[in-house]
Scaffold this motif. Structure first.
Motif, PDB file in Angstrom:
ATOM      1  N   PRO A  91       1.308   9.403 -11.485  1.00 16.00           N
ATOM      2  CA  PRO A  91      -0.122   9.052 -11.448  1.00 16.00           C
ATOM      3  C   PRO A  91      -0.607   8.278 -12.659  1.00 16.00           C
ATOM      4  CG  PRO A  91       0.196  11.406 -11.826  1.00 16.00           C
ATOM      5  CD  PRO A  91       1.531  10.854 -11.468  1.00 16.00           C
ATOM      6  N   ARG A  92       0.192   8.263 -13.742  1.00 15.53           N
ATOM      7  CA  ARG A  92      -0.228   7.517 -14.932  1.00 15.53           C
ATOM      8  C   ARG A  92       0.543   6.203 -15.089  1.00 15.53           C
ATOM      9  NH1 ARG A  92       0.127  11.522 -19.624  1.00 15.53           N
ATOM     10  NH2 ARG A  92       0.985  13.046 -18.167  1.00 15.53           N
ATOM     11  N   LEU A  93       1.111   5.731 -13.995  1.00 15.11           N
ATOM     12  CA  LEU A  93       1.670   4.389 -13.929  1.00 15.11           C
ATOM     13  C   LEU A  93       0.890   3.601 -12.889  1.00 15.11           C
ATOM     14  CD1 LEU A  93       5.588   4.582 -13.952  1.00 15.11           C
ATOM     15  CD2 LEU A  93       4.093   3.628 -15.704  1.00 15.11           C
ATOM     16  N   ALA A  94       0.550   2.360 -13.198  1.00 15.20           N
ATOM     17  CA  ALA A  94      -0.187   1.516 -12.250  1.00 15.20           C
ATOM     18  C   ALA A  94       0.441   0.129 -12.240  1.00 15.20           C
ATOM     19  CB  ALA A  94      -1.658   1.429 -12.632  1.00 15.20           C
ATOM     20  N   LEU A  95       0.252  -0.561 -11.115  1.00 12.47           N
ATOM     21  CA  LEU A  95       0.764  -1.917 -10.947  1.00 12.47           C
ATOM     22  C   LEU A  95      -0.393  -2.904 -10.823  1.00 12.47           C
ATOM     23  CD1 LEU A  95       3.615  -1.379  -8.326  1.00 12.47           C
ATOM     24  CD2 LEU A  95       3.903  -1.921 -10.744  1.00 12.47           C
ATOM     25  N   ALA A  96      -0.164  -4.114 -11.278  1.00 13.00           N
ATOM     26  CA  ALA A  96      -1.123  -5.208 -11.098  1.00 13.00           C
ATOM     27  C   ALA A  96      -0.329  -6.500 -11.046  1.00 13.00           C
ATOM     28  CB  ALA A  96      -2.137  -5.246 -12.247  1.00 13.00           C
ATOM     29  N   GLY A  97      -0.994  -7.568 -10.556  1.00 20.03           N
ATOM     30  CA  GLY A  97      -0.342  -8.862 -10.549  1.00 20.03           C
ATOM     31  C   GLY A  97      -0.390  -9.571  -9.215  1.00 20.03           C
ATOM     32  N   ALA A  98       0.050 -10.825  -9.228  1.00 19.32           N
ATOM     33  CA  ALA A  98      -0.064 -11.697  -8.061  1.00 19.32           C
ATOM     34  C   ALA A  98       0.718 -11.212  -6.862  1.00 19.32           C
ATOM     35  CB  ALA A  98       0.392 -13.112  -8.441  1.00 19.32           C
ATOM     36  N   ALA A  99       1.813 -10.506  -7.077  1.00 20.44           N
ATOM     37  CA  ALA A  99       2.659 -10.086  -5.960  1.00 20.44           C
ATOM     38  C   ALA A  99       2.017  -9.015  -5.099  1.00 20.44           C
ATOM     39  CB  ALA A  99       4.012  -9.586  -6.474  1.00 20.44           C
ATOM     40  N   ALA A 153       0.836  -1.209   0.000  1.00 22.97           N
ATOM     41  CA  ALA A 153       0.000   0.000   0.000  1.00 22.97           C
ATOM     42  C   ALA A 153       0.867   1.255   0.000  1.00 22.97           C
ATOM     43  CB  ALA A 153      -0.938  -0.010   1.210  1.00 22.97           C
ATOM     44  N   ARG A 154       1.927   1.260   0.825  1.00 20.01           N
ATOM     45  CA  ARG A 154       2.828   2.420   0.840  1.00 20.01           C
ATOM     46  C   ARG A 154       3.524   2.585  -0.507  1.00 20.01           C
ATOM     47  NH1 ARG A 154       3.888   0.379   6.109  1.00 20.01           N
ATOM     48  NH2 ARG A 154       5.764  -0.680   5.360  1.00 20.01           N
ATOM     49  N   ALA A 155       3.942   1.471  -1.097  1.00 14.42           N
ATOM     50  CA  ALA A 155       4.622   1.542  -2.393  1.00 14.42           C
ATOM     51  C   ALA A 155       3.695   2.086  -3.476  1.00 14.42           C
ATOM     52  CB  ALA A 155       5.134   0.155  -2.776  1.00 14.42           C
ATOM     53  N   LEU A 156       2.441   1.651  -3.469  1.00 14.97           N
ATOM     54  CA  LEU A 156       1.479   2.145  -4.458  1.00 14.97           C
ATOM     55  C   LEU A 156       1.187   3.628  -4.256  1.00 14.97           C
ATOM     56  CD1 LEU A 156      -1.055  -0.831  -4.628  1.00 14.97           C
ATOM     57  CD2 LEU A 156       0.712  -0.238  -6.289  1.00 14.97           C
ATOM     58  N   ASP A 157       1.088   4.056  -2.991  1.00 10.95           N
ATOM     59  CA  ASP A 157       0.859   5.478  -2.711  1.00 10.95           C
ATOM     60  C   ASP A 157       2.020   6.327  -3.231  1.00 10.95           C
ATOM     61  OD1 ASP A 157      -1.551   4.932  -1.523  1.00 10.95           O
ATOM     62  OD2 ASP A 157      -0.790   5.034   0.531  1.00 10.95           O
ATOM     63  N   GLU A 158       3.244   5.845  -3.009  1.00  9.50           N
ATOM     64  CA  GLU A 158       4.412   6.593  -3.476  1.00  9.50           C
ATOM     65  C   GLU A 158       4.467   6.643  -5.001  1.00  9.50           C
ATOM     66  OE1 GLU A 158       7.554   4.551  -1.526  1.00  9.50           O
ATOM     67  OE2 GLU A 158       7.143   5.444   0.440  1.00  9.50           O
ATOM     68  N   LEU A 159       4.115   5.525  -5.637  1.00 13.73           N
ATOM     69  CA  LEU A 159       4.095   5.513  -7.097  1.00 13.73           C
ATOM     70  C   LEU A 159       3.057   6.479  -7.637  1.00 13.73           C
ATOM     71  CD1 LEU A 159       5.204   4.147  -9.676  1.00 13.73           C
ATOM     72  CD2 LEU A 159       3.338   2.495  -9.481  1.00 13.73           C
ATOM     73  N   GLN A 160       1.884   6.493  -7.026  1.00 10.31           N
ATOM     74  CA  GLN A 160       0.828   7.386  -7.503  1.00 10.31           C
ATOM     75  C   GLN A 160       1.207   8.847  -7.318  1.00 10.31           C
ATOM     76  OE1 GLN A 160      -3.075   6.602  -5.947  1.00 10.31           O
ATOM     77  NE2 GLN A 160      -4.027   7.783  -7.585  1.00 10.31           N
ATOM     78  N   ALA A 161       1.885   9.162  -6.218  1.00  4.69           N
ATOM     79  CA  ALA A 161       2.281  10.550  -5.976  1.00  4.69           C
ATOM     80  C   ALA A 161       3.256  11.039  -7.048  1.00  4.69           C
ATOM     81  CB  ALA A 161       2.907  10.671  -4.595  1.00  4.69           C
TER      82      ALA A 161
END
Length: 475
Positions: free
Chosen positions: A428-436, A417-425
């Motif tokens: 914002p036009r990059l997103a992650l998905a997948g089993a990990a 969750a922290r990693a996704l928040d940092e990526l979005q900040a």
């Protein structure tokens, strides 16, 4: 927007489907020569048979909803055999009734099953009377089970199931990711037994004469049909799926991103979804988002191998009256489990034939990397030990899935969750998905793909807002 999706597994294709449905120009890129990743069925012994996952959990809604959107819901089927065995204490023993991910709730059935020693069964039966408090943090599955039920339940019941699903070890697996059903129960009551019994009692009772709702579902012909439907959905809306196309690098480019896909000049996209394995996404993000990349790179992965064997009926000297069996570590076998595939799924049954899918490989061994001849020799020896089979298979295939099962240490969801928040900040036009991100199951992967699409939809809205002048006209 023009959106590039890196990874044509179920997560990436789900993201692509939703983005194409919303009107975006989508291109999916994957290094493999087929779409679907581990959801792939190929012909074997007269049937289309999965090379990895053969079903999804019906309890979570994501896969069911996606099948409904793609017109496949009416074709879903449940298993014809729902019980299972354990090979434990030197014999195949039926899983105790009332077990939830291996956690016993019927101690009479546990005692009669013989899966534990008399002392181990007696220790487990003390659980409702032990002091303690409901858990509040994410803990290792094994730590909770050992403290409540003793080591035998953890090692001989829960680890073969929860650890087996993840090719991991319950002493290192997050309960929130790997056993969410147990985590919910353990947060309600200090006694896991009492909480699980209450959940079962509160479940809807099937109508008289009707069968209980299946726990697992699949599609005749394989879950690859779900992949085919997603590819068709993307392509019917003008998108494309490009296979045998590895992405080597991604870099900022004119307000968007430039992907090195091997084509002259590369591929420019306004936004991107990275839906490959964690270690691939980590490499692509290493300069763009080093903090997020470090979190992904730290996720350990296990490798597995699947040997599929066909035998004539007469070569199998025991009744195949279940879906198969799993093997606890203390038994010392190479196999981690064996699915009696054509007994589990009626649509795979062919007269005079038995289909077995035998798995090997855990996070703490290299069995999945054994040479073919040694792997087959060991697994055939294990089939003799467990089922009495001495004949050679009439057909055989091996599929290997290196670094395919992410391992979820306690606290994994918070770190992600922290990693996704940092990526979005920062992007914002990059997103992650997948089993990990949140689990290896098909519904969990679908959920990450849908969430990635929703995130980029928000980014598209922000782009539109910034292109509007104060009077509402397009600038």
């Amino acid at each position: 927007m023009k959106v590039a999706v890196v990874g044509a597994g179920i997560a990436g294709l789900t993201a692509a489907h939703h983005l194409a449905e919303a009107g975006h120009d989508v291109v999916v890129l994957d290094a493999a020569d087929h779409a679907g990743g581990k959801l792939h069925a190929v012909p074997f012994a007269g049937v289309d048979l999965e090379t990895a996952a053969d079903s999804f959990v019906a309890r979570r809604p994501e896969a069911l909803e996606l099948c409904g959107q793609l017109g496949l819901a009416d074709e879903l089927v449940g298993p014809s055999e729902t019980s299972a065995y354990l090979f434990t204490r030197g014999a195949l023993r039926r899983m105790p009734t009332g077990s939830v991910l291996g956690v016993p709730t019927d101690f009479g059935s546990l005692r009669r099953s013989g899966v534990l020693s008399p002392l181990g069964a007696a220790r487990a039966a003390l659980e409702p009377y032990l002091p303690g408090r409901p858990i509040t943090d994410d803990v290792a599955v094994g730590a909770l089970i050992r403290s409540r039920y003793g080591s035998q339940v953890a090692t001989r019941l829960v680890d073969p199931l929860v650890g087996g699903i993840n090719a991991g070890h319950v002493d290192q697996l997050s309960i929130d990711v790997s056993a969410a059903q147990l985590a919910t129960a353990a947060r309600r009551d200090r006694s896991l037994t009492r909480s699980l019994r209450a959940t079962t009692a509160a479940a809807p009772t099937p109508a008289p004469g009707s069968a209980p709702a299946p726990v697992f579902l699949t599609l005749p012909g394989g879950l690859g049909r779900l992949i085919d439907a997603l590819v068709a959905s993307v392509e019917s809306r003008g998108g494309s799926v490009r296979l045998a196309t590895p992405v080597r690098r991604i870099a900022p480019d004119d307000g968007g991103y430039l992907l090195d896909d091997g084509s002259p000049g590369g591929l420019h996209a306004d936004a991107a979804v990275l839906a490959g394995p964690a270690w691939v996404s980590a490499r692509l993000l290493s300069t763009l988002a080093p903090t997020t990349a470090a979190v992904l790179a730290a996720v350990e992965h296990a490798s597995v191998a699947m040997a599929t064997m066909a035998f004539p009926d007469e070569a199998v000297p025991r009744a195949l009256d279940a879906s198969g069996f799993v093997v606890p570590r203390p038994e010392g076998l190479t196999m981690t489990g064996c699915t009696w595939a054509d007994r589990k799924w009626a649509h795979l049954r062919r007269s005079g034939q038995v289909l077995l899918r035998v798995s090997a490989g855990r996070v703490d061994n290299d069995d999945a990397a054994l040479p073919d001849d040694e792997l087959v020799r060991r697994l055939r020896s294990d089939l003799h030990t467990t089922m009495g089979i001495t004949a050679e298979p009439s057909e055989l295939r091996i599929h290997r899935w290196p670094r395919s099962f992410p391992q979820f240490a306690p606290g994994h969801l918070a770190r992600i969750a922290r990693a996704l928040d940092e990526l979005q900040a920062d992007h914002p036009r990059l997103a992650l998905a997948g089993a990990a991100l949140s689990g290896v199951g098909v519904p969990a992967c679908i959920g990450t793909g849908r969430a990635a699409a929703e995130r980029l939809q928000l980014a598209a809205g922000a782009m539109t807002d910034t292109n509007l002048t104060g009077d509402g006209s397009i600038d």
